[in-house]
Design a protein around this motif. Structure first.
Motif, PDB file in Angstrom:
ATOM      1  N   ALA A 117      -8.994  14.073   5.282  1.00 54.98           N
ATOM      2  CA  ALA A 117      -9.275  13.211   4.138  1.00 54.98           C
ATOM      3  C   ALA A 117      -8.262  12.076   4.060  1.00 54.98           C
ATOM      4  CB  ALA A 117      -9.247  14.021   2.842  1.00 54.98           C
ATOM      5  N   PRO A 118      -8.700  10.939   3.516  1.00 54.85           N
ATOM      6  CA  PRO A 118      -7.758   9.844   3.268  1.00 54.85           C
ATOM      7  C   PRO A 118      -6.899  10.146   2.051  1.00 54.85           C
ATOM      8  CG  PRO A 118      -9.942   9.228   2.525  1.00 54.85           C
ATOM      9  CD  PRO A 118     -10.084  10.578   3.164  1.00 54.85           C
ATOM     10  N   VAL A 119      -5.689   9.631   2.054  1.00 56.10           N
ATOM     11  CA  VAL A 119      -4.756   9.896   0.970  1.00 56.10           C
ATOM     12  C   VAL A 119      -5.165   9.170  -0.311  1.00 56.10           C
ATOM     13  CG1 VAL A 119      -2.378   9.543   0.185  1.00 56.10           C
ATOM     14  CG2 VAL A 119      -2.826  10.377   2.514  1.00 56.10           C
ATOM     15  N   ALA A 120      -5.446   7.881  -0.223  1.00 54.07           N
ATOM     16  CA  ALA A 120      -5.610   7.060  -1.421  1.00 54.07           C
ATOM     17  C   ALA A 120      -6.666   7.582  -2.394  1.00 54.07           C
ATOM     18  CB  ALA A 120      -5.905   5.612  -1.031  1.00 54.07           C
ATOM     19  N   PRO A 121      -7.890   7.967  -1.917  1.00 58.41           N
ATOM     20  CA  PRO A 121      -8.901   8.429  -2.889  1.00 58.41           C
ATOM     21  C   PRO A 121      -8.513   9.720  -3.606  1.00 58.41           C
ATOM     22  CG  PRO A 121      -9.928   7.787  -0.819  1.00 58.41           C
ATOM     23  CD  PRO A 121      -8.457   7.852  -0.567  1.00 58.41           C
ATOM     24  N   GLY A 122      -7.611  10.497  -3.019  1.00 60.02           N
ATOM     25  CA  GLY A 122      -7.228  11.764  -3.646  1.00 60.02           C
ATOM     26  C   GLY A 122      -5.932  11.711  -4.417  1.00 60.02           C
ATOM     27  N   LEU A 123      -5.267  10.536  -4.452  1.00 58.32           N
ATOM     28  CA  LEU A 123      -3.941  10.478  -5.056  1.00 58.32           C
ATOM     29  C   LEU A 123      -3.986  10.728  -6.561  1.00 58.32           C
ATOM     30  CD1 LEU A 123      -0.937  10.022  -4.870  1.00 58.32           C
ATOM     31  CD2 LEU A 123      -1.359   7.551  -4.969  1.00 58.32           C
ATOM     32  N   ALA A 172     -13.031  18.538  -8.907  1.00 59.29           N
ATOM     33  CA  ALA A 172     -12.832  19.125  -7.594  1.00 59.29           C
ATOM     34  C   ALA A 172     -12.165  18.124  -6.666  1.00 59.29           C
ATOM     35  CB  ALA A 172     -14.177  19.571  -7.007  1.00 59.29           C
ATOM     36  N   LEU A 173     -11.750  18.621  -5.517  1.00 60.10           N
ATOM     37  CA  LEU A 173     -11.138  17.755  -4.513  1.00 60.10           C
ATOM     38  C   LEU A 173     -12.090  16.636  -4.100  1.00 60.10           C
ATOM     39  CD1 LEU A 173      -9.477  20.252  -2.013  1.00 60.10           C
ATOM     40  CD2 LEU A 173      -8.304  18.494  -3.326  1.00 60.10           C
ATOM     41  N   LEU A 209       2.308  14.686  -1.602  1.00 58.83           N
ATOM     42  CA  LEU A 209       1.685  15.199  -2.828  1.00 58.83           C
ATOM     43  C   LEU A 209       0.208  15.469  -2.629  1.00 58.83           C
ATOM     44  CD1 LEU A 209       1.671  15.808  -5.874  1.00 58.83           C
ATOM     45  CD2 LEU A 209       1.338  13.354  -6.261  1.00 58.83           C
ATOM     46  N   THR A 210      -0.516  14.505  -2.081  1.00 53.82           N
ATOM     47  CA  THR A 210      -1.960  14.652  -1.938  1.00 53.82           C
ATOM     48  C   THR A 210      -2.306  15.794  -0.999  1.00 53.82           C
ATOM     49  OG1 THR A 210      -2.176  12.275  -2.288  1.00 53.82           O
ATOM     50  CG2 THR A 210      -4.090  13.416  -1.407  1.00 53.82           C
ATOM     51  N   ALA A 211      -1.590  15.890   0.116  1.00 53.47           N
ATOM     52  CA  ALA A 211      -1.876  16.931   1.095  1.00 53.47           C
ATOM     53  C   ALA A 211      -1.551  18.323   0.554  1.00 53.47           C
ATOM     54  CB  ALA A 211      -1.090  16.665   2.372  1.00 53.47           C
ATOM     55  N   HIS A 212      -0.424  18.461  -0.133  1.00 55.68           N
ATOM     56  CA  HIS A 212      -0.011  19.802  -0.562  1.00 55.68           C
ATOM     57  C   HIS A 212      -0.784  20.282  -1.790  1.00 55.68           C
ATOM     58  CE1 HIS A 212       3.148  19.176   2.371  1.00 55.68           C
ATOM     59  NE2 HIS A 212       3.413  20.457   2.276  1.00 55.68           N
TER      60      HIS A 212
END
Length: 230
Positions: A21-27, A6-7, A58-61
């Protein structure tokens, strides 16, 4: 998508339907699921020359598609994202939408963070910005410029960022972008936004050095407050 993939958890904001949300943990998660982007999104992704810009997009979309898929009960890659008519010229490049508007959404990213807002009721706008570290740009209403001038210089960058996110959130909800002169919007620089006849502005709690705002139509917001069961 399995529950095990999951996200990443968003930051707590206390606001429903706001995903900050921060970008790095979701990249890494986003890279695994880049295939859910449509052809236009993948083409846009390929045009980024700066890695940090690519990572934010990428992470946001990917997160947006997953959240929309959950809301609509569809696979993220099957959510049809297109563009409404431009509020300025009528061309097919206005705010992004799901056809027939089963859910409204807005997305913004800056620096190390992205934010997504959803609404089942009406258009929504959201913006996140880094507090500027250098000279402040213009583009504020004259009364907002006067407010900044009264502040301690150390407090002016955060006040500017607050005002700018308010303008961007409203313009995104309208679908006008910067075709509307931001100096004509008087929304204030103080921690509490100035009242506006058409828009309710909600500050979004952010980490230090950032500011974010959500914009919703005022009449809708008042109606939901009076009847929270809607």
């Amino acid at each position: 998508m399995s529950s095990a993939d999951a996200l990443p958890e968003p930051l707590p904001t206390g606001l429903p339907d706001v995903h900050l949300a921060p970008v790095a943990p979701g990249l890494a998660h986003a890279e695994r699921h880049a295939g859910i982007l449509n052809a236009a999104e993948r083409a846009r992704l390929a045009r980024f020359a700066v890695a940090a810009d690519r990572d934010r997009y990428l992470t946001a979309h990917v997160a947006l598609r997953i959240l929309l898929g959950e809301r609509l009960g569809q696979r993220p890659e099957d959510v049809p994202i297109t563009h409404a008519a431009c509020a300025g010229c009528g061309g097919p490049h206005g705010r992004p939408v799901v056809p027939a508007d089963p859910v409204h959404f807005s997305l913004s990213h800056a620096g190390d963070f992205f934010v997504i807002a959803l609404s089942d009721h009406a258009v929504v706008g959201v913006d996140v910005e880094r507090v500027p570290a250098g000279p402040l740009p213009g583009a504020l209403h004259p009364e907002e410029e006067d407010e900044l001038a009264l502040l301690n210089p150390a407090d002016r960058p955060a006040a500017f960022a607050r005002a700018w996110t308010r303008k961007e959130a409203v313009l995104k909800a309208i679908g006008a972008g910067l075709q509307t002169d931001p100096t004509t919007l008087l929304l204030g620089t103080a921690p509490t936004p100035r009242p506006h006849p058409a828009w309710h502005l909600t500050p979004i709690p952010t980490p230090p050095s950032y500011a974010a705002t959500r914009a919703d139509p005022l009449l809708l917001h008042e109606g939901l407050e009076q009847d929270p069961g809607q």
